[in-house]
Write a protein that holds these residues in place. Structure first.
Motif, PDB file in Angstrom:
ATOM      1  N   VAL A 168       0.837  -1.209   0.000  1.00 33.49           N
ATOM      2  CA  VAL A 168       0.000   0.000   0.000  1.00 33.49           C
ATOM      3  C   VAL A 168       0.865   1.249   0.000  1.00 33.49           C
ATOM      4  CG1 VAL A 168      -1.692   1.327   1.316  1.00 33.49           C
ATOM      5  CG2 VAL A 168      -1.881  -1.167   1.179  1.00 33.49           C
ATOM      6  N   THR A 169       1.831   1.298   0.926  1.00 34.53           N
ATOM      7  CA  THR A 169       2.595   2.531   1.127  1.00 34.53           C
ATOM      8  C   THR A 169       3.565   2.811  -0.015  1.00 34.53           C
ATOM      9  OG1 THR A 169       4.257   1.329   2.412  1.00 34.53           O
ATOM     10  CG2 THR A 169       2.431   2.332   3.619  1.00 34.53           C
ATOM     11  N   GLY A 170       4.121   1.781  -0.621  1.00 42.17           N
ATOM     12  CA  GLY A 170       5.072   2.007  -1.708  1.00 42.17           C
ATOM     13  C   GLY A 170       4.449   2.738  -2.876  1.00 42.17           C
ATOM     14  N   PRO A 171       3.474   2.129  -3.551  1.00 38.58           N
ATOM     15  CA  PRO A 171       2.829   2.828  -4.680  1.00 38.58           C
ATOM     16  C   PRO A 171       2.060   4.068  -4.246  1.00 38.58           C
ATOM     17  CG  PRO A 171       2.375   0.460  -4.716  1.00 38.58           C
ATOM     18  CD  PRO A 171       2.981   0.758  -3.390  1.00 38.58           C
ATOM     19  N   GLY A 172       1.376   3.985  -3.097  1.00 38.66           N
ATOM     20  CA  GLY A 172       0.548   5.109  -2.667  1.00 38.66           C
ATOM     21  C   GLY A 172       1.354   6.346  -2.355  1.00 38.66           C
ATOM     22  N   SER A 173       2.420   6.191  -1.543  1.00 37.00           N
ATOM     23  CA  SER A 173       3.216   7.365  -1.179  1.00 37.00           C
ATOM     24  C   SER A 173       3.985   7.905  -2.378  1.00 37.00           C
ATOM     25  CB  SER A 173       4.181   7.013  -0.045  1.00 37.00           C
ATOM     26  OG  SER A 173       5.036   5.960  -0.432  1.00 37.00           O
ATOM     27  N   THR A 174       4.432   7.017  -3.266  1.00 30.86           N
ATOM     28  CA  THR A 174       5.117   7.478  -4.479  1.00 30.86           C
ATOM     29  C   THR A 174       4.181   8.317  -5.342  1.00 30.86           C
ATOM     30  OG1 THR A 174       6.546   5.514  -4.478  1.00 30.86           O
ATOM     31  CG2 THR A 174       6.365   6.744  -6.541  1.00 30.86           C
ATOM     32  N   ALA A 175       2.945   7.831  -5.518  1.00 27.62           N
ATOM     33  CA  ALA A 175       1.964   8.580  -6.312  1.00 27.62           C
ATOM     34  C   ALA A 175       1.672   9.932  -5.673  1.00 27.62           C
ATOM     35  CB  ALA A 175       0.686   7.765  -6.453  1.00 27.62           C
ATOM     36  N   LEU A 176       1.513   9.948  -4.341  1.00 24.18           N
ATOM     37  CA  LEU A 176       1.216  11.204  -3.655  1.00 24.18           C
ATOM     38  C   LEU A 176       2.375  12.188  -3.796  1.00 24.18           C
ATOM     39  CD1 LEU A 176      -0.643  12.853  -1.762  1.00 24.18           C
ATOM     40  CD2 LEU A 176       0.642  11.885   0.151  1.00 24.18           C
ATOM     41  N   MET A 177       3.602  11.712  -3.629  1.00 22.58           N
ATOM     42  CA  MET A 177       4.755  12.600  -3.733  1.00 22.58           C
ATOM     43  C   MET A 177       4.871  13.198  -5.137  1.00 22.58           C
ATOM     44  SD  MET A 177       7.798  10.915  -1.459  1.00 22.58           S
ATOM     45  CE  MET A 177       8.749  12.424  -1.628  1.00 22.58           C
ATOM     46  N   LEU A 178       4.616  12.381  -6.149  1.00 23.10           N
ATOM     47  CA  LEU A 178       4.677  12.893  -7.521  1.00 23.10           C
ATOM     48  C   LEU A 178       3.603  13.954  -7.757  1.00 23.10           C
ATOM     49  CD1 LEU A 178       5.329   9.578  -9.501  1.00 23.10           C
ATOM     50  CD2 LEU A 178       6.943  11.464  -9.120  1.00 23.10           C
ATOM     51  N   MET A 179       2.391  13.697  -7.258  1.00 19.89           N
ATOM     52  CA  MET A 179       1.307  14.661  -7.449  1.00 19.89           C
ATOM     53  C   MET A 179       1.566  15.951  -6.672  1.00 19.89           C
ATOM     54  SD  MET A 179      -2.183  12.352  -7.655  1.00 19.89           S
ATOM     55  CE  MET A 179      -1.851  11.295  -6.245  1.00 19.89           C
ATOM     56  N   MET A 180       2.037  15.833  -5.419  1.00 23.47           N
ATOM     57  CA  MET A 180       2.309  17.027  -4.626  1.00 23.47           C
ATOM     58  C   MET A 180       3.489  17.812  -5.194  1.00 23.47           C
ATOM     59  SD  MET A 180       0.003  17.333  -2.363  1.00 23.47           S
ATOM     60  CE  MET A 180       0.771  18.737  -1.547  1.00 23.47           C
ATOM     61  N   THR A 181       4.497  17.091  -5.699  1.00 23.75           N
ATOM     62  CA  THR A 181       5.614  17.788  -6.340  1.00 23.75           C
ATOM     63  C   THR A 181       5.120  18.553  -7.561  1.00 23.75           C
ATOM     64  OG1 THR A 181       7.197  16.121  -5.586  1.00 23.75           O
ATOM     65  CG2 THR A 181       7.866  17.494  -7.439  1.00 23.75           C
ATOM     66  N   GLY A 182       4.227  17.928  -8.318  1.00 25.12           N
ATOM     67  CA  GLY A 182       3.648  18.605  -9.479  1.00 25.12           C
ATOM     68  C   GLY A 182       2.847  19.828  -9.097  1.00 25.12           C
ATOM     69  N   ILE A 183       2.064  19.727  -8.005  1.00 18.68           N
ATOM     70  CA  ILE A 183       1.267  20.875  -7.550  1.00 18.68           C
ATOM     71  C   ILE A 183       2.184  22.011  -7.107  1.00 18.68           C
ATOM     72  CG2 ILE A 183      -0.298  21.675  -5.735  1.00 18.68           C
ATOM     73  CD1 ILE A 183      -1.611  18.902  -5.850  1.00 18.68           C
ATOM     74  N   GLY A 184       3.210  21.672  -6.318  1.00 20.86           N
ATOM     75  CA  GLY A 184       4.154  22.695  -5.868  1.00 20.86           C
ATOM     76  C   GLY A 184       4.900  23.321  -7.021  1.00 20.86           C
ATOM     77  N   PHE A 185       5.294  22.504  -7.985  1.00 22.87           N
ATOM     78  CA  PHE A 185       5.984  23.010  -9.169  1.00 22.87           C
ATOM     79  C   PHE A 185       5.079  23.980  -9.943  1.00 22.87           C
ATOM     80  CE2 PHE A 185       7.227  22.807 -13.652  1.00 22.87           C
ATOM     81  CZ  PHE A 185       8.609  23.031 -13.569  1.00 22.87           C
ATOM     82  N   GLY A 186       3.809  23.606 -10.071  1.00 23.89           N
ATOM     83  CA  GLY A 186       2.855  24.467 -10.778  1.00 23.89           C
ATOM     84  C   GLY A 186       2.657  25.797 -10.073  1.00 23.89           C
ATOM     85  N   ILE A 187       2.529  25.763  -8.734  1.00 20.51           N
ATOM     86  CA  ILE A 187       2.380  27.010  -7.975  1.00 20.51           C
ATOM     87  C   ILE A 187       3.609  27.894  -8.171  1.00 20.51           C
ATOM     88  CG2 ILE A 187       2.235  27.984  -5.652  1.00 20.51           C
ATOM     89  CD1 ILE A 187       0.572  25.549  -4.831  1.00 20.51           C
ATOM     90  N   GLY A 188       4.784  27.258  -8.114  1.00 19.78           N
ATOM     91  CA  GLY A 188       6.015  28.019  -8.281  1.00 19.78           C
ATOM     92  C   GLY A 188       6.122  28.681  -9.645  1.00 19.78           C
ATOM     93  N   ARG A 189       5.807  27.933 -10.687  1.00 22.04           N
ATOM     94  CA  ARG A 189       5.913  28.493 -12.038  1.00 22.04           C
ATOM     95  C   ARG A 189       4.886  29.607 -12.261  1.00 22.04           C
ATOM     96  NH1 ARG A 189      10.053  28.709 -14.618  1.00 22.04           N
ATOM     97  NH2 ARG A 189       9.237  28.239 -16.706  1.00 22.04           N
ATOM     98  N   LEU A 190       3.660  29.413 -11.720  1.00 22.21           N
ATOM     99  CA  LEU A 190       2.636  30.450 -11.860  1.00 22.21           C
ATOM    100  C   LEU A 190       3.029  31.737 -11.137  1.00 22.21           C
ATOM    101  CD1 LEU A 190      -0.666  28.388 -11.462  1.00 22.21           C
ATOM    102  CD2 LEU A 190       0.170  29.501 -13.551  1.00 22.21           C
ATOM    103  N   SER A 191       3.819  31.599 -10.075  1.00 25.57           N
ATOM    104  CA  SER A 191       4.242  32.782  -9.318  1.00 25.57           C
ATOM    105  C   SER A 191       5.480  33.430  -9.901  1.00 25.57           C
ATOM    106  CB  SER A 191       4.508  32.404  -7.860  1.00 25.57           C
ATOM    107  OG  SER A 191       5.633  31.535  -7.771  1.00 25.57           O
ATOM    108  N   GLY A 192       6.043  32.836 -10.964  1.00 30.22           N
ATOM    109  CA  GLY A 192       7.194  33.441 -11.630  1.00 30.22           C
ATOM    110  C   GLY A 192       8.537  32.896 -11.205  1.00 30.22           C
ATOM    111  N   LEU A 193       8.573  31.810 -10.440  1.00 34.02           N
ATOM    112  CA  LEU A 193       9.851  31.233 -10.014  1.00 34.02           C
ATOM    113  C   LEU A 193      10.513  30.485 -11.173  1.00 34.02           C
ATOM    114  CD1 LEU A 193       8.909  29.714  -6.526  1.00 34.02           C
ATOM    115  CD2 LEU A 193      10.176  31.829  -6.952  1.00 34.02           C
ATOM    116  N   GLN A 194      11.837  30.383 -11.107  1.00 33.80           N
ATOM    117  CA  GLN A 194      12.561  29.544 -12.044  1.00 33.80           C
ATOM    118  C   GLN A 194      12.184  28.086 -11.813  1.00 33.80           C
ATOM    119  OE1 GLN A 194      14.617  30.636 -14.543  1.00 33.80           O
ATOM    120  NE2 GLN A 194      13.977  32.708 -13.935  1.00 33.80           N
TER     121      GLN A 194
END
Length: 573
Positions: free
Chosen positions: A86-112
């Motif tokens: 459960v934790t292997g695939p689940g936490s990996t999927a969550l980390m990828l999605m949260m990294t994507g969300i954070g990356f999107g927020i950063g790019r929208l705010s003008g960060l490199q």
């Protein structure tokens, strides 16, 4: 004179941290919040006394080393093996999605893109320290929720090690995929070399020193090994945090690992406090205010985004909606690992003060909101249970075996752990029919094979309670270790049957007040009953008669349980 200033700065930092930690604990928050706010108080960005930021941060580097060293020492692969599917695939999927969300927020705010990626990394890992404290406080450590959450956090811990290996490469010019790959390769070579050579070199050294019978020499040897392996990491151009983590794993594999953990713990706690204070000293409130919509967006992503994504992931797995909510809320925060990531990124020039302050303030707010979310879980679940198809889709673990239970005049036991098993043995001896409600699928199957009547599912859902036929039961005994789950079971049980007698396991005096408001027959606190029995046996050992010892035990019991009853009206308003 410089040494005197350093001593004064450390005394100020630790004193303010002590006050901050006490206040945080007093209001029910993790001490980490108090340490971070203590750093804000003595920072150069706020009025009042201030400490030398550079000097504190130099000493706090030891906090990073001992923090990661302690995590490596306590890291258990068994946490992963137990729930790895459960934790292997689940936490990996969550980390990828949260990294994507954070990356999107950063790019929208003008960060490199490099800084945006670090922002995504920082919000993708939860705080193991806050998680473990929460699970212990709420009695969830040994539950399904606790085991899955701990395993989930363990995967994130490992991922943080990989992230710390990648971050330095992000600070280089003209970064390429090959550079990232080479950075990870260097880290892999370092880890492989240490895990190969460490178990062959470290145990003989520790055995020799331990044989001398000097505890201070043993502690000194452990510290030297930790700092030595951590500093070796710099030769491979990887972070000392990664080196310290590997050092902890190397020592944990020795027969003296437990003793090393016990001896290093005070050092880790003291220097970790300095680390958190040093992190808070860099928080500039002006930068937070200037961030506009970015910081609130990050907080929402961490607090609500993680909960929704985790619940969505668990909708695909055979877990109940109640379990999914608790796991989601448990992991809806960020903390020390996020600090390690942004510290490394700031040192390597990948991010500026703006991103640092956004992540730090978001972490503090997420830890505060996390405690509030736990208090809202019972109400939220009661609302969700009325949504019909949506709740059934989220609560796959709530599905019960087909076929009627076909019993009446029976006893229903909710939760078949150590306490519930004792009740079951008593029912067997007394010849009473009983039905067990158990949410652990493996245990439910085992009990079924043993001839028990078992309803698998979450007793906090109405359908499971109805399946156990509590409306025709002679007695309902709730033995759950989780106070929030117990309240939900009681609420739904009383909705189904207002007359069934209920005995319930409590945890403290606050439980007594709340649980009695549901018209239960009695509330029993196992820890308190154990204390009463020890008191009873102590009096007998001192020569008191059985009647006197038993009379005193009953008197103290009446005082304890009676005092809580005087406050029941608070919950009946």
């Amino acid at each position: 004179m410089a040494d005197a200033h350093l001593l004064t700065d450390m005394a100020l930092a630790l004193s303010v941290a002590l006050v901050g930690g006490l206040i945080a604990r007093r209001v029910g928050m993790p001490p980490i919040i108090g340490y971070l706010l203590a750093g804000v108080v003595i920072s150069p960005f706020t009025p009042g006394p201030s400490a030398n930021t550079a000097a504190i941060r130099e000493v706090a580097e030891l906090g990073v080393i001992f923090l990661m060293f302690g995590i490596g020492l306590s890291f258990e692969l068994s946490d992963l093996r137990a729930v790895g599917k459960v934790t292997g695939p689940g936490s990996t999927a969550l980390m990828l999605m949260m990294t994507g969300i954070g990356f999107g927020i950063g790019r929208l705010s003008g960060l490199q893109w490099e800084a945006s990626l670090v922002l995504g990394f920082a919000i993708s890992v939860s705080s193991s320290a806050a998680l473990s404290r929460t699970l212990v406080t709420r009695g969830l450590t040994g539950s399904v929720v606790g085991r899955v959450s701990i395993g989930w956090a363990a995967v994130e811990d490992l991922a943080t090690v990989v992230i710390l290996a990648i971050v330095p490469a992000l600070g280089g010019e003209d970064l390429s995929i090959a550079d990232l790959g080479f950075s990870v390769l260097r880290a892999g070579v370092f880890v492989g070399l240490m895990l190969f050579a460490g178990p062959r070199i470290v145990p003989p050294i520790l055995r020799f020193i331990a044989g001398l019978g000097s505890r201070e020499l043993f502690i000194l040897a452990v510290v030297v090994l930790a700092l030595g392996i951590a500093s070796t990491a710099t030769l491979f151009e990887v972070s000392v945090a990664l080196g310290a983590f590997v050092a902890g794993i190397v020592l944990s594999e020795t027969e003296m690992g437990h003793q090393a953990t016990a001896d290093v713990l005070p050092l880790r706690e003291a220097f970790a406090v300095l680390f958190f204070v040093s992190v808070g000293m860099l928080l500039n409130p002006a930068h937070v205010l200037d961030s506009g919509w970015v910081m609130p967006a990050v907080v929402v992503a961490v607090v609500l985004g993680r909960v929704l994504l985790i619940v969505g992931i668990f909708a695909l797995l055979p877990y109940s909606g109640h379990q999914a909510l608790l796991i989601g809320v448990s992991l809806a925060q960020i903390g020390e690992f996020s600090f390690l990531i942004i510290e490394a990124a700031l040192a390597d020039g990948v991010i500026g003060d703006d991103v640092y302050n956004i992540v730090l303030s978001a972490a503090v707010l997420s830890l505060i909101c996390n405690q509030l979310l736990f208090r809202l879980v019972p109400r939220g679940e009661l609302l969700l249970t009325g949504t019909g198809p949506l709740w059934r889709a989220l609560s796959r673990g709530g599905e019960v075996p087909e076929g009627p239970v076909g019993v009446s005049g029976h006893v229903v036991i909710v939760g078949y752990g150590r306490v519930g098993e004792l009740i079951g043995h008593a029912m067997d001896s007394a010849g009473e029919n009983y039905v067990i409600i158990e949410e652990n699928l493996e245990l439910a199957r085992l009990l079924t094979r043993a001839g028990r009547i078992v309803v698998w599912g979450d007793a906090a859902t109405t359908s499971v309670l109805e399946r156990a036929a509590i409306d025709t039961a002679r007695l309902l005994v709730i033995c759950l270790p989780d106070g929030a789950s117990t309240v939900l079971v009681l609420a739904n049980a009383r909705h189904i049957s207002a007359d069934v007698p209920i005995l319930v396991r409590g945890h403290d005096s606050e439980d007594l007040q709340l649980l009695r408001s549901y018209s239960v027959r009695d509330v029993v606190v196992p820890e308190f009953e154990g204390g009463l029995e020890l008191m009873h046996q102590s009096l007998l050992a001192l020569g008191f008669s059985e009647d006197d010892a038993e009379g005193y035990r009953l008197a103290v019991r009446d005082v304890h349980y009676g005092a809580a009853a005087q406050h029941e009206t608070v919950y009946n308003r």
